[in-house]
Scaffold this active site. Structure first.
Site, mmCIF file in Angstrom:
data_model
loop_
_atom_site.group_PDB
_atom_site.id
_atom_site.type_symbol
_atom_site.label_atom_id
_atom_site.label_comp_id
_atom_site.label_asym_id
_atom_site.label_seq_id
_atom_site.Cartn_x
_atom_site.Cartn_y
_atom_site.Cartn_z
ATOM 1 N N PHE A 145 0.857 -1.191 0.000
ATOM 2 C CA PHE A 145 0.000 0.000 0.000
ATOM 3 C C PHE A 145 0.886 1.232 0.000
ATOM 4 C CE2 PHE A 145 -2.315 3.588 1.647
ATOM 5 C CZ PHE A 145 -3.473 3.533 0.907
ATOM 6 N N ASP A 230 9.236 2.966 2.298
ATOM 7 C CA ASP A 230 8.010 3.729 2.561
ATOM 8 C C ASP A 230 7.722 3.610 4.051
ATOM 9 O OD1 ASP A 230 5.495 4.750 2.936
ATOM 10 O OD2 ASP A 230 4.606 3.800 1.167
ATOM 11 N N LYS A 259 2.104 11.208 7.383
ATOM 12 C CA LYS A 259 1.270 10.930 8.563
ATOM 13 C C LYS A 259 1.749 11.652 9.830
ATOM 14 C CE LYS A 259 -1.187 7.036 6.748
ATOM 15 N NZ LYS A 259 -0.797 5.933 5.906
HETATM 16 C C1 LIG Z 1 -1.044 6.002 4.386
HETATM 17 C C2 LIG Z 1 0.070 5.497 3.565
HETATM 18 C C3 LIG Z 1 0.423 6.096 2.347
HETATM 19 C C4 LIG Z 1 -0.387 7.210 1.725
HETATM 20 O O1 LIG Z 1 -0.514 8.329 2.510
HETATM 21 P P1 LIG Z 1 -1.725 9.375 2.227
HETATM 22 O O2 LIG Z 1 -1.395 10.529 3.133
HETATM 23 O O3 LIG Z 1 -2.982 8.676 2.607
HETATM 24 O O4 LIG Z 1 -1.673 9.718 0.795
HETATM 25 C C5 LIG Z 1 1.519 5.607 1.678
HETATM 26 N N1 LIG Z 1 2.231 4.581 2.152
HETATM 27 C C6 LIG Z 1 1.920 3.958 3.312
HETATM 28 C C7 LIG Z 1 2.766 2.820 3.799
HETATM 29 C C8 LIG Z 1 0.817 4.380 4.038
HETATM 30 O O5 LIG Z 1 0.472 3.733 5.153
#
Ligand SMILES: *Cc1c(COP(=O)(O)O)cnc(C)c1O
Length: 405
Positions: A145, A230, A259
């Site tokens: 994701f 990520d 985040k």
């Molecule tokens: C939440 C998330 C994203 C995307 O972030 P958004 O602020 O929702 O666009 C990307 N990578 C990971 C691992 C995430 O948990």
């Protein structure tokens, strides 16, 4: 009309009538929050065990972050990058000092930061590695994701994330997660990067085998392929270290954060790397109207400070261990596995349990907010300011639900 007498059902009806239905939220209408607790419109209190997908690591409405937010909001909020502001330079410097990366590039949402990292990797591939024009390949993992843009869902293996959204961006190759051999085999002369989550969050809190990230990193190094972590969900203390990749003592070429970078107070994300890689961007190559704005920068600076100064990362490590141990002791016919690192914990239920959603609904009725992840997993990821007594309070209720529902 909005009146004082509105009840939960009224808010739900309004939302259903006027909003696009791209979410299926639990039916709790939150009005305010503080630390690990949120309160609904009737004054009921809930322990937040999702923490906005780890955006609220520092706890809801952290007083120091809110103070900076208010003060900066009264000075200047947005300059655009056409002009300079007096907050962004400090955010750059403090990010570099905290993480050890030479430079960074600020964006807003996580998905934008992922897109930025992908663009940097491609450009690095063409300008530095010498990949033939438009041939760059990026390797990603199944069950990943990384956000919801068209390019990002182009490498998603979740059918629903893609259904109806093609045509997709080419140049991505998926390999199984937690399989270093597969990475070795997938690399070609055109491979520029390997994008990976140190723990797959949305995929169901999937923790890879010990040594996997280290092996994958070594393979990337040997083949002149960028290792991009990520850490949008796993980073900034969530797993008990500043970054989850630090458990394997590697130094990714690129780290993506978002985040909790703003403690849940504002959308702020960033790509961290060194000059050799992020230096490929020239003025005009890439940008964002809001990226690096002084309000977001001031909030991010304070969010990083409270994370470190208030020892939230250590708290995540210690109490995460405790929480996981205690969850493991619950004798429930429904539990298949408890896994995770720090305060990033997934409880996978057996298929016979008929899905995690009904358990999340039962937990909500007992005052705990959780969200099911991938059908069968309940994720426990409270703000990192949680106390042992609050975990004990939660455990009592979790046990009741997992042994009775
Ligand atoms: C939440 C998330 C994203 C995307 O972030 P958004 O602020 O929702 O666009 C990307 N990578 C990971 C691992 C995430 O948990």
């Amino acid at each position: 009309m909005i009146t004082e007498e509105m009840v939960t059902q009224d808010f739900i009806q309004l939302e259903e009538k006027y909003g696009a239905h791209n979410y299926h939220p639990l039916n709790v209408v939150i009005e305010r929050a503080e630390g690990v607790w949120v309160y609904d419109i009737d004054g009921n209190r809930y322990l937040d065990c999702l923490a906005a997908y780890s955006a609220v690591n520092q706890g809801h409405c952290h007083p120091r972050i809110i103070k900076v937010l208010k003060e900066q909001a009264e000075k200047v909020t947005l300059t655009s990058r056409a002009f300079r502001n007096n907050q962004l330079p400090f955010l750059y410097k403090e990010l570099s000092e905290l993480t050890g990366y030479e430079i960074s590039l600020p964006m807003n949402s996580g998905a934008e930061a992922v897109e930025t990292a992908l663009k940097a990797a491609r450009k690095w591939g063409y300008k530095i590695k010498g990949v033939e024009q438009d041939k760059a390949e990026i390797i990603t993992c199944t069950n990943n994701f990384a956000g919801r843009t068209i390019t990002i869902v182009s490498f998603s293996t979740e059918a629903q994330y893609r259904d109806g959204f093609g045509p997709f961006t080419p140049g991505f190759k998926n390999i199984p997660y937690n399989d270093a051999e597969a990475l070795k085999k997938a690399i070609t002369k055109n491979t520029v990067a390997f994008l990976v989550e140190p723990i797959q969050g949305e995929g169901g809190v999937i923790v890879p085998s010990e040594g996997y990230l280290r092996q994958a990193y070594d393979i990337c190094k040997m083949n002149n392929v960028l290792f991009i972590a990520d850490e949008i969900q796993t980073g900034l203390g969530r797993t008990g270290k500043l970054f989850a990749h630090q458990y394997e003592e590697i130094r990714p070429d690129v780290v993506i954060i978002g985040k909790a970078l703003s403690g849940g107070c504002y959308p702020v994300s960033a790509v961290l790397s060194d000059k050799e890689i992020l230096g490929v961007f020239n003025p005009g190559d890439h940008g964002s109207t809001f990226g690096g704005n002084p309000l977001g920068a001031a909030i991010a600076r304070e969010s990083l400070k409270v994370l470190v100064e208030e020892k939230m990362i250590e708290n995540s490590f210690t109490l995460g261990k405790y929480f996981k141990e205690k969850l493991n002791q619950i004798k429930s016919p429904h539990i298949k596995e408890v896994r995770g690192k720090g305060l990033f914990i997934g409880v996978e239920l057996k298929p016979e349990a008929r899905g995690a959603r009904r358990f999340c609904e039962a937990l909500m009725r007992k005052g705990i907010l959780c969200k099911e992840t991938h059908e069968n997993v309940i994720r426990f990821a409270p703000p990192l300011v949680i106390k042992k007594e609050e975990i004990d309070w939660a455990l009592e209720r979790v046990e009741e639900v997992l042994t009775s529902v």
